[in-house]
Design a protein around this motif. Structure first.
Motif, PDB file in Angstrom:
ATOM      1  N   SER A  84     -20.162 -24.702  -9.870  1.00 29.33           N
ATOM      2  CA  SER A  84     -21.052 -25.865  -9.828  1.00 29.33           C
ATOM      3  C   SER A  84     -21.673 -26.110 -11.200  1.00 29.33           C
ATOM      4  CB  SER A  84     -22.158 -25.622  -8.792  1.00 29.33           C
ATOM      5  OG  SER A  84     -23.255 -26.482  -9.029  1.00 29.33           O
ATOM      6  N   TYR A 128     -32.500 -32.878 -10.104  1.00 30.05           N
ATOM      7  CA  TYR A 128     -32.598 -31.478  -9.683  1.00 30.05           C
ATOM      8  C   TYR A 128     -32.892 -30.557 -10.874  1.00 30.05           C
ATOM      9  CZ  TYR A 128     -27.379 -31.694 -10.339  1.00 30.05           C
ATOM     10  OH  TYR A 128     -26.110 -31.903 -10.794  1.00 30.05           O
ATOM     11  N   ASP A 141     -27.352 -25.683  -2.371  1.00 29.02           N
ATOM     12  CA  ASP A 141     -27.635 -24.305  -1.943  1.00 29.02           C
ATOM     13  C   ASP A 141     -27.437 -23.292  -3.078  1.00 29.02           C
ATOM     14  OD1 ASP A 141     -24.838 -25.158  -1.457  1.00 29.02           O
ATOM     15  OD2 ASP A 141     -24.539 -23.056  -0.931  1.00 29.02           O
ATOM     16  N   ASN A 165     -21.041 -34.710   1.689  1.00 27.50           N
ATOM     17  CA  ASN A 165     -22.037 -33.650   1.561  1.00 27.50           C
ATOM     18  C   ASN A 165     -22.193 -33.209   0.100  1.00 27.50           C
ATOM     19  OD1 ASN A 165     -23.809 -31.811   2.548  1.00 27.50           O
ATOM     20  ND2 ASN A 165     -22.242 -30.278   3.087  1.00 27.50           N
ATOM     21  N   ARG A 166     -23.423 -33.208  -0.430  1.00 30.65           N
ATOM     22  CA  ARG A 166     -23.657 -32.708  -1.802  1.00 30.65           C
ATOM     23  C   ARG A 166     -24.773 -31.659  -1.754  1.00 30.65           C
ATOM     24  NH1 ARG A 166     -23.466 -37.267  -6.489  1.00 30.65           N
ATOM     25  NH2 ARG A 166     -23.137 -35.393  -7.721  1.00 30.65           N
ATOM     26  N   PRO A 167     -24.446 -30.460  -1.290  1.00 27.56           N
ATOM     27  CA  PRO A 167     -25.483 -29.431  -1.132  1.00 27.56           C
ATOM     28  C   PRO A 167     -26.016 -28.931  -2.473  1.00 27.56           C
ATOM     29  CG  PRO A 167     -23.310 -28.491  -0.714  1.00 27.56           C
ATOM     30  CD  PRO A 167     -23.098 -29.951  -0.945  1.00 27.56           C
ATOM     31  N   THR A 175     -12.783 -34.684 -11.711  1.00 28.77           N
ATOM     32  CA  THR A 175     -12.940 -35.567 -10.546  1.00 28.77           C
ATOM     33  C   THR A 175     -13.511 -36.923 -10.966  1.00 28.77           C
ATOM     34  OG1 THR A 175     -14.097 -35.850  -8.445  1.00 28.77           O
ATOM     35  CG2 THR A 175     -15.180 -34.441 -10.044  1.00 28.77           C
ATOM     36  N   ASP A 176     -14.310 -36.949 -12.030  1.00 28.76           N
ATOM     37  CA  ASP A 176     -14.947 -38.211 -12.431  1.00 28.76           C
ATOM     38  C   ASP A 176     -13.969 -39.192 -13.085  1.00 28.76           C
ATOM     39  OD1 ASP A 176     -17.246 -37.147 -11.417  1.00 28.76           O
ATOM     40  OD2 ASP A 176     -18.090 -36.567 -13.352  1.00 28.76           O
ATOM     41  N   ILE A 209     -12.782 -31.431  -5.519  1.00 33.56           N
ATOM     42  CA  ILE A 209     -14.203 -31.167  -5.788  1.00 33.56           C
ATOM     43  C   ILE A 209     -15.095 -31.770  -4.701  1.00 33.56           C
ATOM     44  CG2 ILE A 209     -16.084 -31.372  -7.478  1.00 33.56           C
ATOM     45  CD1 ILE A 209     -13.690 -29.764  -8.555  1.00 33.56           C
ATOM     46  N   TRP A 210     -14.903 -33.067  -4.426  1.00 34.02           N
ATOM     47  CA  TRP A 210     -15.785 -33.754  -3.466  1.00 34.02           C
ATOM     48  C   TRP A 210     -15.049 -34.029  -2.168  1.00 34.02           C
ATOM     49  CZ3 TRP A 210     -20.407 -32.914  -4.842  1.00 34.02           C
ATOM     50  CH2 TRP A 210     -20.791 -32.950  -6.172  1.00 34.02           C
ATOM     51  N   HIS A 238     -28.020 -23.802  -6.293  1.00 32.13           N
ATOM     52  CA  HIS A 238     -29.195 -23.878  -7.167  1.00 32.13           C
ATOM     53  C   HIS A 238     -30.303 -23.002  -6.546  1.00 32.13           C
ATOM     54  CE1 HIS A 238     -28.017 -28.031  -8.925  1.00 32.13           C
ATOM     55  NE2 HIS A 238     -27.101 -27.769  -8.033  1.00 32.13           N
ATOM     56  N   ARG A 271     -28.954 -37.874  -9.347  1.00 30.39           N
ATOM     57  CA  ARG A 271     -28.607 -36.500  -8.994  1.00 30.39           C
ATOM     58  C   ARG A 271     -29.350 -35.516  -9.902  1.00 30.39           C
ATOM     59  NH1 ARG A 271     -27.314 -34.960  -4.508  1.00 30.39           N
ATOM     60  NH2 ARG A 271     -26.666 -32.812  -4.512  1.00 30.39           N
TER      61      ARG A 271
HETATM   62  N1  EPU Z   1     -21.668 -27.448  -4.507  1.00 31.10           N
HETATM   63  C1  EPU Z   1     -22.128 -26.642  -3.498  1.00 31.10           C
HETATM   64  N2  EPU Z   1     -23.404 -26.146  -3.594  1.00 31.10           N
HETATM   65  C2  EPU Z   1     -24.205 -26.421  -4.661  1.00 31.10           C
HETATM   66  C3  EPU Z   1     -23.722 -27.243  -5.691  1.00 31.10           C
HETATM   67  C4  EPU Z   1     -22.445 -27.749  -5.591  1.00 31.10           C
HETATM   68  O1  EPU Z   1     -21.431 -26.379  -2.524  1.00 31.10           O
HETATM   69  O2  EPU Z   1     -25.335 -25.920  -4.687  1.00 31.10           O
HETATM   70  C5  EPU Z   1     -20.305 -27.960  -4.440  1.00 31.10           C
HETATM   71  C6  EPU Z   1     -20.272 -29.477  -4.341  1.00 31.10           C
HETATM   72  O3  EPU Z   1     -20.386 -29.919  -3.007  1.00 31.10           O
HETATM   73  C7  EPU Z   1     -18.932 -29.797  -4.974  1.00 31.10           C
HETATM   74  C8  EPU Z   1     -18.764 -28.722  -6.047  1.00 31.10           C
HETATM   75  O4  EPU Z   1     -19.653 -27.676  -5.670  1.00 31.10           O
HETATM   76  O5  EPU Z   1     -17.934 -29.648  -4.021  1.00 31.10           O
HETATM   77  C9  EPU Z   1     -19.072 -29.149  -7.474  1.00 31.10           C
HETATM   78  O6  EPU Z   1     -20.370 -29.730  -7.535  1.00 31.10           O
HETATM   79  P1  EPU Z   1     -21.253 -29.682  -8.877  1.00 31.10           P
HETATM   80  O7  EPU Z   1     -22.502 -28.952  -8.568  1.00 31.10           O
HETATM   81  O8  EPU Z   1     -20.408 -29.214  -9.998  1.00 31.10           O
HETATM   82  O9  EPU Z   1     -21.600 -31.202  -9.058  1.00 31.10           O
HETATM   83  P2  EPU Z   1     -22.963 -31.823  -9.582  1.00 31.10           P
HETATM   84  O10 EPU Z   1     -23.590 -30.911 -10.565  1.00 31.10           O
HETATM   85  O11 EPU Z   1     -23.788 -32.317  -8.455  1.00 31.10           O
HETATM   86  C10 EPU Z   1     -21.863 -32.962 -11.648  1.00 31.10           C
HETATM   87  C11 EPU Z   1     -21.800 -34.351 -12.207  1.00 31.10           C
HETATM   88  C12 EPU Z   1     -20.873 -35.199 -11.347  1.00 31.10           C
HETATM   89  C13 EPU Z   1     -19.497 -34.549 -11.269  1.00 31.10           C
HETATM   90  C14 EPU Z   1     -19.614 -33.094 -10.815  1.00 31.10           C
HETATM   91  C15 EPU Z   1     -18.294 -32.344 -10.860  1.00 31.10           C
HETATM   92  C16 EPU Z   1     -24.020 -34.541 -13.136  1.00 31.10           C
HETATM   93  C17 EPU Z   1     -25.343 -35.193 -13.086  1.00 31.10           C
HETATM   94  N3  EPU Z   1     -23.146 -34.914 -12.206  1.00 31.10           N
HETATM   95  O12 EPU Z   1     -22.396 -33.083 -10.335  1.00 31.10           O
HETATM   96  O13 EPU Z   1     -20.775 -36.436 -12.042  1.00 31.10           O
HETATM   97  O14 EPU Z   1     -18.691 -35.239 -10.357  1.00 31.10           O
HETATM   98  O15 EPU Z   1     -20.554 -32.392 -11.635  1.00 31.10           O
HETATM   99  O16 EPU Z   1     -17.797 -32.321 -12.154  1.00 31.10           O
HETATM  100  O17 EPU Z   1     -23.762 -33.730 -14.003  1.00 31.10           O
HETATM  101  C18 EPU Z   1     -20.336 -38.725 -12.308  1.00 31.10           C
HETATM  102  O18 EPU Z   1     -20.685 -38.617 -13.491  1.00 31.10           O
HETATM  103  O19 EPU Z   1     -19.772 -39.750 -11.834  1.00 31.10           O
HETATM  104  C19 EPU Z   1     -20.603 -37.621 -11.395  1.00 31.10           C
HETATM  105  C20 EPU Z   1     -20.623 -37.751 -10.077  1.00 31.10           C
END
Ligand code: EPU
Length: 432
Positions: free
Chosen positions: A163, A96, A125, A121-123, A304-305, A327-328, A127, A93
């Motif tokens: 996010s 990015y 948008d 879904n892991r958008p 959530t983790d 969160i997810w 960023h 992930r």
């Molecule tokens: N989201 C959006 N748009 C975006 C980005 C996120 O809608 O542009 C939504 C996601 O779909 C989600 C929420 O916002 O519903 C939170 O997502 P976030 O961006 O915080 O997650 P992430 O940065 O992709 C990091 C950790 C994850 C952890 C989440 C939440 C890293 C590399 N990953 O992911 O860690 O679950 O934050 O705390 O930092 C793990 O370590 O097992 C893991 C999955």
């Protein structure tokens, strides 16, 4: 295929040292790319996600060299290109963050869409919204996120969702922008603060990290520094939960107890004794755990983790527990695997109901993602008999030497190369 074999029912006891934080490490080593000199990053966890990010950086010509197992020298001075497309990019992930740093430093980036655990879904948008607000042209083409800018100019960016990734990525891109960027509704996770601390040591001017408004005053250049990553809140939490699940007595060392507050509160509600010192937490599991409810939220809410590990733990508690995943959209995929060990869980959309207290028995099950694997380990440690866990590669993404650490706490566990080998493993207790 590799497997973990766990012969459950053993009380965990002793001390375990937390690794450096995975989700801080990926931000911090990406930040080093912005420097005009060598950076040295210490307390890096030796895990697959870090190996993959380093491979992606090396492919760009960023020279990464291990000084020892947990200490990395990063020399970003002779970067060869701004296009990151290799397999290591799509496996994780955190690739990015390469968009943020390449755009920030070179004003151009082409990075394959990130991979990572599948929770629906892991958008990205938010960023992209941030990069565009800074003045970049950003589009997705042929599986690549392409971002170009003549200039990056500070501005106000309101995140529509909290996010972690977008907050860190915008900080990375804005650190070398002209003028001041304000991120509103920013994530407050410890890894956001850690990345901001690294950037500030490098000469960035970032204020407010750890609150929901972060101000980044752009600077002309960032220097090389030595930096030590914070301890891993999620790995530490996993061992705290393992202690509770086995009625054990475990001290997790090298942690920041404040980062564990939401978990500590829940373990206390379940009747565990939890004692915190300056940099450690001791968890003593009771004879009978009480049910409780969990709602995942951005920090300082319940992470959530740690939700999958808690679901396994609540399966061992007397009574009914309710879990809400906020969160997810799809983070209960592991539940079917937990059921193989006798867990009684019903999932309805973003909620799960755990009927705890039944007998858990060893079975064959597969990790469906990183923390799903950790939840199977928790259930297997609490179950009677032998559990075989497949898809160990998911667990390797985030846990350094989990078998060695659990074995040092007294767990009967082993890593094997095949099912045939697993059948041959003789645990002392099984031999009588
Ligand atoms: N989201 C959006 N748009 C975006 C980005 C996120 O809608 O542009 C939504 C996601 O779909 C989600 C929420 O916002 O519903 C939170 O997502 P976030 O961006 O915080 O997650 P992430 O940065 O992709 C990091 C950790 C994850 C952890 C989440 C939440 C890293 C590399 N990953 O992911 O860690 O679950 O934050 O705390 O930092 C793990 O370590 O097992 C893991 C999955």
């Amino acid at each position: 295929m590799e497997y973990l074999v766990i012969n459950g029912g053993k009380r965990l006891q002793g001390e375990v040292t937390a690794q450096g934080a995975k989700n801080a490490a990926v931000g911090v080593i990406s930040a080093a790319v912005l420097a005009n000199d060598i950076c040295i990053v210490d307390n890096l966890p030796n895990i697959e996600d870090i190996t993959n990010l380093i491979a992606a950086m090396n492919d760009l010509g960023i020279k990464c060299r291990f000084i020892d197992e947990h200490c990395l020298e990063i020399d970003p001075r002779n970067i060869k290109n701004h296009i990151a497309t290799g397999p290591s990019v799509t496996k994780i992930r955190a690739s990015y963050y390469l968009i943020g740093v390449l755009l920030g430093k070179y004003r151009k980036a082409e990075v394959a869409m990130p991979g990572g655990c599948n929770f629906g879904n892991r958008p990205i948008d938010q960023h992209i919204k941030g990069f565009k607000a800074l003045g970049a042209e950003v589009f997705v083409e042929n599986g690549l996120v392409k971002a170009y800018a003549e200039d990056l100019t500070g501005t106000s960016i309101y995140l529509d969702v909290v996010s972690v990734g977008a907050t860190i990525n915008i900080m990375l891109a804005a650190a070398l922008a002209d003028g001041t960027t304000i991120i509103e509704n920013a994530a407050k996770e410890p890894h956001v603060v850690d990345t901001a601390n690294m950037l500030n040591m490098m000469g960035a001017k970032i204020k407010g990290a750890g609150t929901d408004v972060i101000r980044i005053k752009g600077v002309k250049e960032l220097k090389g520094v030595e930096y030590t990553i914070i301890p891993d809140q999620i790995e530490a939490g996993t061992y705290m939960i393992a202690a509770a699940a086995t009625g054990g007595d475990v001290t997790v060392k090298n942690i920041i107890p404040r980062h564990m507050d939401s978990l500590t509160a829940k373990l206390c509600e379940m009747d565990c004794s939890v004692m915190a010192g300056d940099d450690y937490i001791r968890v003593i599991g009771p004879e009978k755990l009480k049910a409780t409810n969990i709602k995942t939220r951005a920090y300082p809410g319940f992470p959530t983790d740690l939700q999958p590990q808690m679901t396994a733990l609540l399966s061992t508690a007397e009574g009914t527990s309710f879990i809400t995943e906020n969160i997810w959209e799809s983070r209960f995929q592991y539940v079917d695997e937990l059921k193989r060990l006798g867990c009684n869980i019903t999932v309805e959309g973003k909620a799960a109901v755990v009927e705890g207290g039944g007998r858990l028995t060893g079975a064959e099950a597969s990790a469906t993602d990183l923390r799903a694997g950790a939840s199977l380990i928790i259930a297997a440690l609490a179950a009677e008999g032998r559990t075989l866990i497949g898809n160990v590669r998911f667990i390797d993404r985030g846990y350094e030497d989990i078998v060695g650490k659990l074995a040092a706490l007294g767990a009967d566990c082993m890593r094997v190369d095949s099912k045939e080998q697993a059948k041959k493993v003789k645990f002392m207790r099984e031999l009588g």
